[in-house]
Design a protein around this motif. Structure first.
Motif, short mmCIF file in Angstrom:
data_model
loop_
_atom_site.label_atom_id
_atom_site.label_comp_id
_atom_site.label_asym_id
_atom_site.label_seq_id
_atom_site.Cartn_x
_atom_site.Cartn_y
_atom_site.Cartn_z
N LEU A 167 0.82 -1.21 0.00
CA LEU A 167 0.00 0.00 0.00
C LEU A 167 0.86 1.26 0.00
CD1 LEU A 167 -2.64 -1.26 2.55
CD2 LEU A 167 -3.04 -0.82 0.13
N GLN A 168 2.07 1.15 0.51
CA GLN A 168 3.00 2.29 0.50
C GLN A 168 3.73 2.42 -0.85
OE1 GLN A 168 5.33 1.07 3.89
NE2 GLN A 168 4.26 2.45 5.29
N GLY A 169 3.46 1.53 -1.79
CA GLY A 169 4.13 1.57 -3.08
C GLY A 169 5.51 0.96 -3.07
N ARG A 170 5.80 0.09 -2.11
CA ARG A 170 7.13 -0.52 -1.97
C ARG A 170 7.01 -2.02 -2.24
NH1 ARG A 170 8.47 2.32 3.76
NH2 ARG A 170 10.40 1.10 3.68
N ALA A 171 6.62 -2.34 -3.49
CA ALA A 171 6.27 -3.71 -3.84
C ALA A 171 7.46 -4.67 -3.76
CB ALA A 171 5.66 -3.75 -5.24
N GLN A 172 8.64 -4.22 -4.14
CA GLN A 172 9.80 -5.11 -4.10
C GLN A 172 10.11 -5.51 -2.66
OE1 GLN A 172 11.53 -6.51 -6.85
NE2 GLN A 172 12.13 -7.81 -5.14
N GLU A 173 9.98 -4.57 -1.74
CA GLU A 173 10.20 -4.91 -0.33
C GLU A 173 9.15 -5.91 0.15
OE1 GLU A 173 10.92 -1.63 2.41
OE2 GLU A 173 11.33 -0.34 0.68
N ALA A 174 7.91 -5.74 -0.30
CA ALA A 174 6.86 -6.69 0.08
C ALA A 174 7.19 -8.08 -0.42
CB ALA A 174 5.52 -6.22 -0.49
N LEU A 175 7.64 -8.16 -1.65
CA LEU A 175 7.98 -9.46 -2.23
C LEU A 175 9.17 -10.08 -1.51
CD1 LEU A 175 7.19 -11.35 -4.52
CD2 LEU A 175 8.82 -10.15 -5.98
N ASP A 176 10.16 -9.28 -1.18
CA ASP A 176 11.33 -9.79 -0.45
C ASP A 176 10.93 -10.35 0.91
OD1 ASP A 176 12.90 -9.03 -2.58
OD2 ASP A 176 13.61 -7.17 -1.63
N LEU A 177 10.00 -9.68 1.57
CA LEU A 177 9.57 -10.12 2.91
C LEU A 177 8.93 -11.50 2.86
CD1 LEU A 177 8.10 -6.76 4.22
CD2 LEU A 177 9.84 -8.10 5.41
N VAL A 178 7.99 -11.71 1.95
CA VAL A 178 7.30 -13.01 1.95
C VAL A 178 8.14 -14.09 1.30
CG1 VAL A 178 5.00 -12.03 2.01
CG2 VAL A 178 6.06 -12.50 -0.20
N MET A 199 0.16 -9.92 -6.20
CA MET A 199 0.01 -8.47 -6.09
C MET A 199 1.32 -7.73 -6.41
SD MET A 199 -2.48 -7.69 -2.88
CE MET A 199 -4.25 -7.71 -3.16
N ALA A 200 2.39 -8.18 -5.78
CA ALA A 200 3.66 -7.49 -5.94
C ALA A 200 4.17 -7.58 -7.37
CB ALA A 200 4.69 -8.04 -4.96
N ARG A 201 4.06 -8.74 -7.98
CA ARG A 201 4.52 -8.90 -9.36
C ARG A 201 3.75 -7.99 -10.31
NH1 ARG A 201 9.54 -10.71 -9.46
NH2 ARG A 201 9.81 -12.71 -8.41
N HIS A 202 2.45 -7.83 -10.07
CA HIS A 202 1.67 -6.91 -10.90
C HIS A 202 2.20 -5.49 -10.75
CE1 HIS A 202 -1.71 -4.83 -12.73
NE2 HIS A 202 -1.76 -4.07 -11.62
N THR A 203 2.41 -5.05 -9.51
CA THR A 203 2.88 -3.69 -9.27
C THR A 203 4.25 -3.45 -9.91
OG1 THR A 203 1.64 -3.64 -7.20
CG2 THR A 203 3.37 -2.00 -7.46
N LEU A 204 5.07 -4.48 -9.92
CA LEU A 204 6.42 -4.37 -10.49
C LEU A 204 6.44 -4.53 -12.01
CD1 LEU A 204 8.28 -6.46 -7.76
CD2 LEU A 204 8.47 -3.99 -8.12
N GLY A 205 5.27 -4.72 -12.61
CA GLY A 205 5.20 -4.83 -14.05
C GLY A 205 5.47 -6.21 -14.60
N ASP A 206 5.51 -7.22 -13.74
CA ASP A 206 5.76 -8.60 -14.17
C ASP A 206 4.41 -9.29 -14.35
OD1 ASP A 206 6.48 -11.22 -14.56
OD2 ASP A 206 7.53 -11.46 -12.65
N ALA A 207 3.80 -9.08 -15.54
CA ALA A 207 2.46 -9.61 -15.77
C ALA A 207 2.44 -11.13 -15.73
CB ALA A 207 1.93 -9.11 -17.11
N ARG A 208 3.45 -11.76 -16.31
CA ARG A 208 3.48 -13.22 -16.35
C ARG A 208 3.58 -13.80 -14.93
NH1 ARG A 208 7.60 -16.25 -20.30
NH2 ARG A 208 6.17 -15.25 -21.78
#
Length: 295
Positions: A167-178, A199-208
């Motif tokens: 929600l803070q726009g820090r998707a890579q950090e979210a992905l790293d955490l989980v 969710m995080a992959r979508h935000t990072l532009g990784d559609a696949r």
């Protein structure tokens, strides 16, 4: 389970041992043995009507059985009369209040639960989640970090913090955490790892990558967690699919779905859609719905 069953065999008058069986029967067996859970709770209450945990477990079993809300609330109130600072009772009451949209009182009860047992990791994670859903993201971050500090090998804090980071726009950090906890045991959202990856992959532009995680999540959990599939589609901006899964979630719960589920910021992308107003009209008693922050 074996030890509790042995305990009641040795001492059938031990109310605490009987009530100890209830959460095992209700949660940890697959499929759950709700009839057995109710039976042991009623046995405990017959032996000791002043046992607060017995009243709490009765409330939980009634919740699983879709009893009338007043029955659940009566059991909770009795438990807290007997033990006003019982962390489990305060936490369950918080969930009941928040579930019907009584945000401030619900948060107050859960703060009391955390104060009564400040090392309870699940309560800290729940506190973070309640605060995140109701728009208090800085405070949600605080409790998630506290849970991680106390239990660095548990996924609870990492998952809670990951949702805040999204929600803070820090998707890579979210992905790293989980990613540190990929084998998380399925819980209230199914597999929290797959949920976060989608969710995080979508935000990072990784559609696949997002599509793959969403498809796997849907294949595994469509029957049990349609609400969370709606969250995933809403996060990805797929309004039609999100509303489809919201409809399925509401139909599945027979109208008893909690209002708090619809307050989740993961649904913010739907708020401008006319279909959203029809959903919120189901709860006229809710004075204020969380809104997306200004750009």
């Amino acid at each position: 389970l074996e030890l509790f069953e042995r305990a009641v065999e040795l001492d059938p008058e031990n109310a605490a041992a009987w009530v100890g069986l209830a959460p095992l029967y209700a949660w940890f067996l697959e499929p759950p043995r709700l009839d057995s859970a109710r039976e042991v709770v009623e046995r405990a209450l017959a032996l000791d009507p002043t046992n607060p945990e017995a009243h709490l477990r009765l409330a939980q079993v009634c919740w699983f059985e879709n009893c009338a809300p007043e029955i659940i609330e009566s059991a909770l109130e009795r438990a807290l009369e007997l033990d006003p600072n019982n962390p489990l009772g305060l936490s369950i009451m918080a969930g009941e209040l928040l579930g019907r949209g009584d945000i401030e009182q619900g948060l107050e009860f859960h703060r009391r639960a955390v104060a009564a047992d400040p090392l309870h990791i699940t309560n800290l994670g729940n506190m973070s989640e309640f605060l995140r859903v109701t728009g208090r993201w800085d405070e949600a971050e605080f409790y998630a970090l506290k849970a991680m500090e106390l239990a660095p090998t548990s996924a609870i804090g990492a998952r809670s913090l990951g949702y805040v980071r999204l929600l803070q726009g820090r998707a890579q950090e979210a992905l790293d955490l989980v990613s540190a906890f990929p084998e998380e045991r399925p819980g209230a959202q199914g597999d929290g790892y797959l949920f976060m990856v989608a969710m995080a992959r979508h935000t990072l532009g990784d559609a696949r990558g997002s599509d793959g995680a969403l498809e796997t999540y849907r294949d595994r959990y469509a029957a049990d967690f349609p609400m969370h599939i709606a969250y995933l589609h809403a996060w990805r901006g797929e309004a039609d699919m999100a509303f489809k899964w919201l409809d399925q979630a509401m139909a599945q719960d027979g109208g008893d779905i909690e209002v708090l589920s619809f307050m989740d910021p993961f649904l913010f992308s739907l708020h401008g859609d006319p279909r959203w107003q029809a959903i919120t009209a189901r709860w006229p008693e809710v004075d204020e719905w969380p809104e997306p922050p200004a750009p």
